[in-house]
Design a protein around this motif. Structure first.
Motif, short mmCIF file in Angstrom:
data_model
loop_
_atom_site.label_atom_id
_atom_site.label_comp_id
_atom_site.label_asym_id
_atom_site.label_seq_id
_atom_site.Cartn_x
_atom_site.Cartn_y
_atom_site.Cartn_z
N GLY A 7 29.15 13.10 -65.22
CA GLY A 7 28.00 12.37 -65.98
C GLY A 7 28.07 10.84 -65.64
O GLY A 7 26.96 10.13 -65.55
N SER A 8 29.10 10.18 -65.57
CA SER A 8 29.14 8.79 -65.27
C SER A 8 28.34 8.59 -63.45
O SER A 8 27.66 7.64 -63.74
CB SER A 8 30.49 8.24 -65.25
N PHE A 9 28.83 9.33 -62.93
CA PHE A 9 28.56 9.35 -61.44
C PHE A 9 26.89 9.65 -61.58
O PHE A 9 26.07 9.15 -60.91
CB PHE A 9 29.08 10.25 -60.56
N TYR A 10 26.51 10.50 -62.43
CA TYR A 10 24.73 10.95 -62.25
C TYR A 10 24.17 9.65 -62.89
O TYR A 10 23.01 9.32 -62.39
CB TYR A 10 24.69 12.18 -63.02
N TYR A 11 24.64 9.01 -63.91
CA TYR A 11 24.05 8.20 -64.52
C TYR A 11 23.95 6.87 -63.77
O TYR A 11 22.97 6.27 -63.65
CB TYR A 11 24.70 7.67 -65.90
N SER A 12 25.00 6.52 -63.03
CA SER A 12 24.94 5.27 -62.20
C SER A 12 24.23 5.68 -60.71
O SER A 12 23.84 4.71 -60.41
CB SER A 12 26.45 4.95 -62.02
N TYR A 13 24.35 6.77 -60.33
CA TYR A 13 23.77 7.01 -58.99
C TYR A 13 22.40 7.47 -58.92
O TYR A 13 21.66 6.98 -58.02
CB TYR A 13 24.54 8.02 -58.27
N MET A 14 21.93 8.18 -59.69
CA MET A 14 20.50 8.32 -59.79
C MET A 14 19.79 7.51 -60.74
O MET A 14 19.99 6.99 -61.64
CB MET A 14 20.30 9.80 -60.88
N PRO A 15 18.82 6.85 -59.94
CA PRO A 15 17.96 6.00 -60.42
C PRO A 15 16.83 6.67 -61.55
O PRO A 15 16.49 7.67 -61.63
CB PRO A 15 17.14 5.27 -59.31
N THR A 16 16.01 5.58 -62.01
CA THR A 16 14.90 6.16 -63.04
C THR A 16 13.86 6.98 -62.14
O THR A 16 13.35 6.47 -60.88
CB THR A 16 14.20 4.99 -63.48
N VAL A 17 13.62 8.09 -62.34
CA VAL A 17 12.88 9.29 -61.73
C VAL A 17 11.33 8.66 -61.68
O VAL A 17 10.79 8.65 -60.92
CB VAL A 17 13.05 10.59 -62.36
N SER A 18 10.96 8.39 -62.91
CA SER A 18 9.43 7.94 -63.25
C SER A 18 9.37 6.96 -64.36
O SER A 18 10.30 6.77 -65.13
CB SER A 18 8.64 9.16 -63.46
N PRO A 42 12.84 4.65 -51.98
CA PRO A 42 11.21 4.73 -52.00
C PRO A 42 10.67 5.57 -53.37
O PRO A 42 11.26 6.22 -53.91
CB PRO A 42 11.25 5.88 -50.86
N TYR A 43 9.49 4.59 -53.56
CA TYR A 43 8.81 5.01 -54.88
C TYR A 43 7.25 5.05 -54.52
O TYR A 43 6.99 4.41 -53.45
CB TYR A 43 8.68 3.84 -55.89
N PHE A 57 13.04 11.36 -53.98
CA PHE A 57 14.56 11.44 -53.66
C PHE A 57 14.93 12.27 -52.13
O PHE A 57 13.95 13.12 -51.77
CB PHE A 57 15.19 12.22 -54.66
N THR A 58 15.92 11.72 -51.69
CA THR A 58 16.36 12.57 -50.33
C THR A 58 17.70 12.52 -50.32
O THR A 58 18.59 12.06 -50.94
CB THR A 58 15.82 11.79 -49.21
N GLY A 59 18.17 13.50 -49.65
CA GLY A 59 19.93 13.59 -49.46
C GLY A 59 20.43 14.23 -50.84
O GLY A 59 19.67 15.01 -51.44
N ILE A 60 21.47 13.46 -51.31
CA ILE A 60 22.16 14.09 -52.47
C ILE A 60 21.38 13.80 -53.72
O ILE A 60 21.33 14.80 -54.66
CB ILE A 60 23.53 13.28 -52.59
N ARG A 61 20.43 12.86 -53.74
CA ARG A 61 19.65 12.56 -54.93
C ARG A 61 18.57 13.76 -55.02
O ARG A 61 17.96 14.24 -56.15
CB ARG A 61 19.27 11.14 -55.05
N TYR A 62 18.25 14.07 -53.88
CA TYR A 62 17.30 15.19 -54.13
C TYR A 62 17.67 16.56 -54.59
O TYR A 62 17.17 17.04 -55.34
CB TYR A 62 16.58 15.55 -52.37
#
Length: 417
Positions: free
Chosen positions: A80-91, A135-136, A250-255
């Motif tokens: 959960g900590s990794f997901y919260y810190s690595y994943m940016p705001t989706v929209s 990229p956004y 998103f691309t790579g792991i974020r995708y």
């Protein structure tokens, strides 16, 4: 003239026979009890060992369960900590409020300046909406009425300029747009068809225009964008409302994390759990054996530890059973003589008394045998501990007296002598 009376010896014989009968009657249950005692002791030992093993196994299972639950909780927390810190705001979506000047001549149906809006990219005035390097897609949604002014307006320009915290413009873009064309006949049919809805106010005659400003906007880590200025370059445009939408590509792991959240969560938690389990296992081996690979002594102890403990328990149980059986044999009452044996013992007592008298009449012979007796005294002294042990075992047992029908009961092993 003389009354017939049974001799005392006959009475003694009858009393001895009755005592033997009673002793045999008592010896039956005692023999059965002595035969069942080893089995009961074995069952008690087996139950004790089984209970000890079950208790130890239950304790080890409880400790293992607690450790596994702790590792699972830590794995979930790490993911959960990794997901919260690595994943940016989706929209990100925010309303756009345009403003313009009104200090000009208002006789005309035009605005005094272009509608302009200032948008902030900071969430809660401290967190940045867009992550660096991600990229956004940035787009502007305009809700415009199908009025004659907008229909006659034609095309108009929308300009967007992003700036940093110091007010420096880092990127700027302009896009053109207009209302979708609809003929007068189509407008008439649409009005007639949706007249009930239009009359109730549920629907309105308006169009939603979406303008893509940036297809892949990336903010710079050294000069991050904190806001933007949006300007509609038309003084006659009419707008109900507008929204600025920012969506991440998103691309790579974020995708994978965004499009397959459940699968990525299971894989991530399982990976963390396996990694933590290996660390805990190595730490346990280091604490117990002093290293990952155990020494030879520990290997041997692990291989034969259980067998050795079982052999020790069996040996202790066997010794305890032997001690209890020997104590029961010592405490078991037995009739060891009859009337004839008693008379023989009495005869032996008379012979001993006569020999003692003869020895007193020949003092010279006793003096001549004195050296021999002295030598025998040394041997008797060495045997005193054994005789004391035997005397302790015969405490409470008295020698038979004349006139008794049977001898007193003594322990069995020593009467064979």
């Amino acid at each position: 003239m003389y009354e017939h009376k049974d001799p005392p010896r006959r009475q003694q014989a009858e009393g001895g026979t009755a005592a033997q009968t009673r002793t045999r009657a008592r010896s039956g249950p005692e023999t059965m009890g002595s035969a069942m005692a080893p089995v009961l002791h074995w069952l008690h030992d087996v139950a004790a060992v089984t209970l000890l093993k079950a208790r130890r196994t239950l304790f080890q299972a409880g400790v293992l369960f607690c450790v596994l639950v702790l590792l699972l909780w830590v794995s979930i927390f790490l993911y959960g900590s990794f997901y919260y810190s690595y994943m940016p705001t989706v929209s990100f979506s925010t309303p756009v409020h345009f403003y313009y000047t009104s200090d000009c001549d208002t006789s005309e149906s035009t605005l005094c300046s272009f509608p302009t809006a200032n948008i902030s990219f900071m969430k809660n005035d401290r967190d940045q909406v867009m992550a660096n390097g991600q990229p956004y897609r940035v787009s502007l949604e305009l809700e415009m009425p199908e009025s004659p002014v907008n229909e006659n307006l034609g095309m108009f320009m929308i300009k967007m300029s992003c700036y940093t915290k110091g007010g420096k413009t880092v990127s700027s873009v302009g896009r053109s747009t207009m209302l979708h064309y609809r003929s007068s006949l189509l407008q008439t049919l649409s009005t007639l068809l949706f007249s009930p809805v239009l009359l109730t106010g549920v629907a309105e005659q308006k169009q939603l225009i979406e303008v893509e400003l940036f297809s892949e906007y990336r903010t710079n880590a050294y000069q991050p964008s904190v806001g933007a200025v949006i300007e509609i370059q038309s003084k006659r445009v009419q707008i109900y409302s507008s929204q600025l939408r920012i969506h991440a590509y998103f691309t790579g792991i974020r995708y994978v994390l965004y499009n397959f959240p459940l699968t990525s969560a299971v894989i991530g938690v399982a990976t963390n759990f396996a990694f933590l389990s290996v660390i805990v296992l190595f730490s346990y081996l280091q604490f117990i054996w002093g290293g990952i690979w155990p020494p030879d002594q520990v290997r041997v102890r692990v291989m034969i530890g259980d067998n050795t403990r079982m052999q020790q328990r069996r040996e202790e149980a066997r010794k305890r059973m032997e001690r209890e059986n020997s104590q029961k044999e010592l405490s078991a009452p037995q009739v060891i003589g009859s009337v004839n044996e008693a008379s023989d013992l009495q005869g032996n007592d008379t012979v001993a008394e006569s020999t003692s008298k003869k020895s007193s009449e020949n003092p010279d012979a006793s003096e001549a045998d004195a050296p021999d007796t002295k030598e025998e005294e040394g041997s008797h002294d060495s045997k005193e501990p054994d005789e004391r042990d035997d005397s302790d075992m015969f405490d409470g047992c008295q020698l038979p007296q004349q006139g008794e029908t049977s001898l007193r009961q003594r322990p069995g092993p020593w009467m064979s002598l």
